[in-house]
Design a protein around this motif. Structure first.
Motif, mmCIF file in Angstrom:
data_model
loop_
_atom_site.group_PDB
_atom_site.id
_atom_site.type_symbol
_atom_site.label_atom_id
_atom_site.label_comp_id
_atom_site.label_asym_id
_atom_site.label_seq_id
_atom_site.Cartn_x
_atom_site.Cartn_y
_atom_site.Cartn_z
ATOM 1 N N TYR A 131 3.937 -0.935 1.927
ATOM 2 C CA TYR A 131 4.574 -1.068 0.630
ATOM 3 C C TYR A 131 4.149 0.085 -0.276
ATOM 4 N N VAL A 144 0.179 0.449 0.033
ATOM 5 C CA VAL A 144 -0.566 -0.738 0.432
ATOM 6 C C VAL A 144 0.066 -1.240 1.721
ATOM 7 N N LYS A 172 -2.074 -10.984 8.117
ATOM 8 C CA LYS A 172 -3.291 -10.599 7.380
ATOM 9 C C LYS A 172 -2.993 -10.416 5.898
ATOM 10 N N GLY A 173 -4.058 -10.215 5.131
ATOM 11 C CA GLY A 173 -3.902 -9.937 3.716
ATOM 12 C C GLY A 173 -3.596 -8.465 3.481
ATOM 13 N N PRO A 174 -3.241 -8.113 2.258
ATOM 14 C CA PRO A 174 -2.941 -6.707 1.940
ATOM 15 C C PRO A 174 -4.189 -5.828 2.008
ATOM 16 N N TRP A 234 -5.282 -1.908 0.564
ATOM 17 C CA TRP A 234 -4.916 -0.724 -0.219
ATOM 18 C C TRP A 234 -5.192 0.504 0.634
ATOM 19 N N VAL A 235 -4.189 1.345 0.848
ATOM 20 C CA VAL A 235 -4.294 2.473 1.769
ATOM 21 C C VAL A 235 -4.618 3.772 1.044
ATOM 22 N N GLN A 285 0.119 -4.249 5.022
ATOM 23 C CA GLN A 285 -0.219 -5.619 5.384
ATOM 24 C C GLN A 285 0.096 -5.818 6.849
ATOM 25 N N GLY A 292 -0.511 -2.773 -9.171
ATOM 26 C CA GLY A 292 0.712 -3.202 -8.509
ATOM 27 C C GLY A 292 1.710 -3.929 -9.388
#
Lengths: 107, 115
Positions: B95, B37, B43-45, B47-48, B39, B102
């Motif tokens: 992360y 993940v 910005k907000g997170p 998900w990658v 960020q 999570g």
């Protein structure tokens, strides 16, 4: 892709008061919804998963509810350490998606 | 105690490559899906990428598909993210996170893509 929205953008609350945060999914996600708290310089911290299951060790003042498309995180009596940004995230369909966040700050 | 420790971040030029690693301990790594993940600053997170416990299912976000590759080595309790063709918009803290919601997160590793 499922789009998550959160309201309000900012919530100003006095310590000891109740805070109610909302999260909406663009399509149903069943109960596959998590809430996170994030403080500056820290990783997000899981609060709630399965829409209503508290993470291990989470104080009972935090509660989650909802299913389908509409969800709520309630903090029953805000403590000083609760002022932070809160994100919801759906994990029912890939790609998993986060909402834009709600900032809870001191009134 | 669960620990996730990311490494491998740094400054890279556009078009360059980096390989991130995440070393896990304190839980049975081989039975959990793992995720990256990111960020971006302010910005907000996002998900990658996700990988199932046995690597049979792998998912990528549209923004990284074709450029990033996730992998894991259960014997080494390690998760990896090979990042190629990096762009400025890939600048973020990356992360690793345990499971689809999570349960645990690492401290993150900063990737900066800039000339």
């Amino acid at each position: 892709e499922i789009v998550m929205t959160q309201s309000p953008v900012t919530l100003s609350v006095s310590p000891g008061e109740r805070a109610t945060l909302s999260c909406r999914a663009s399509q149903g996600v069943s109960s596959s919804l998590a809430w996170y708290q994030q403080k500056p310089g820290q990783a997000p911290r899981l609060l709630i998963h399965g829409a209503s299951t508290r993470a291990t060790g989470l104080p009972a003042r935090f509660s989650g509810s909802g299913s389908g498309t509409d969800f709520t995180l309630t903090i029953s009596s805000l403590q000083s350490e609760d002022f932070a940004v809160y994100y919801c995230q759906q994990y029912n369909n890939w790609p998993f998606t986060f909402g834009p966040g709600t900032t809870v700050d001191i009134k | 105690e669960v620990q996730l420790v990311e490494s491998g971040g740094g400054l890279v030029k556009p078009g360059g490559s980096l390989r991130l690693s995440c070393l896990a301990s304190g839980f049975p790594f081989s039975i959990y899906s793992m995720n990256w993940v990111r960020q971006a600053p302010g910005k907000g997170p996002e998900w990658v990428s996700s990988i199932s416990s046995d690597s049979s299912y792998i998912y990528y976000g549209d923004s990284v598909k074709g450029r990033f590759t996730i992998s894991r080595d259960n014997a080494k309790h390690s998760l990896y993210l090979q990042m190629n063709s990096l762009r400025g918009e890939d600048t973020a803290v990356y992360y690793c996170a345990r499971d689809d919601y999570g349960i645990d997160w690492g401290q993150g590793t900063l990737v900066t893509v800039s000339s």
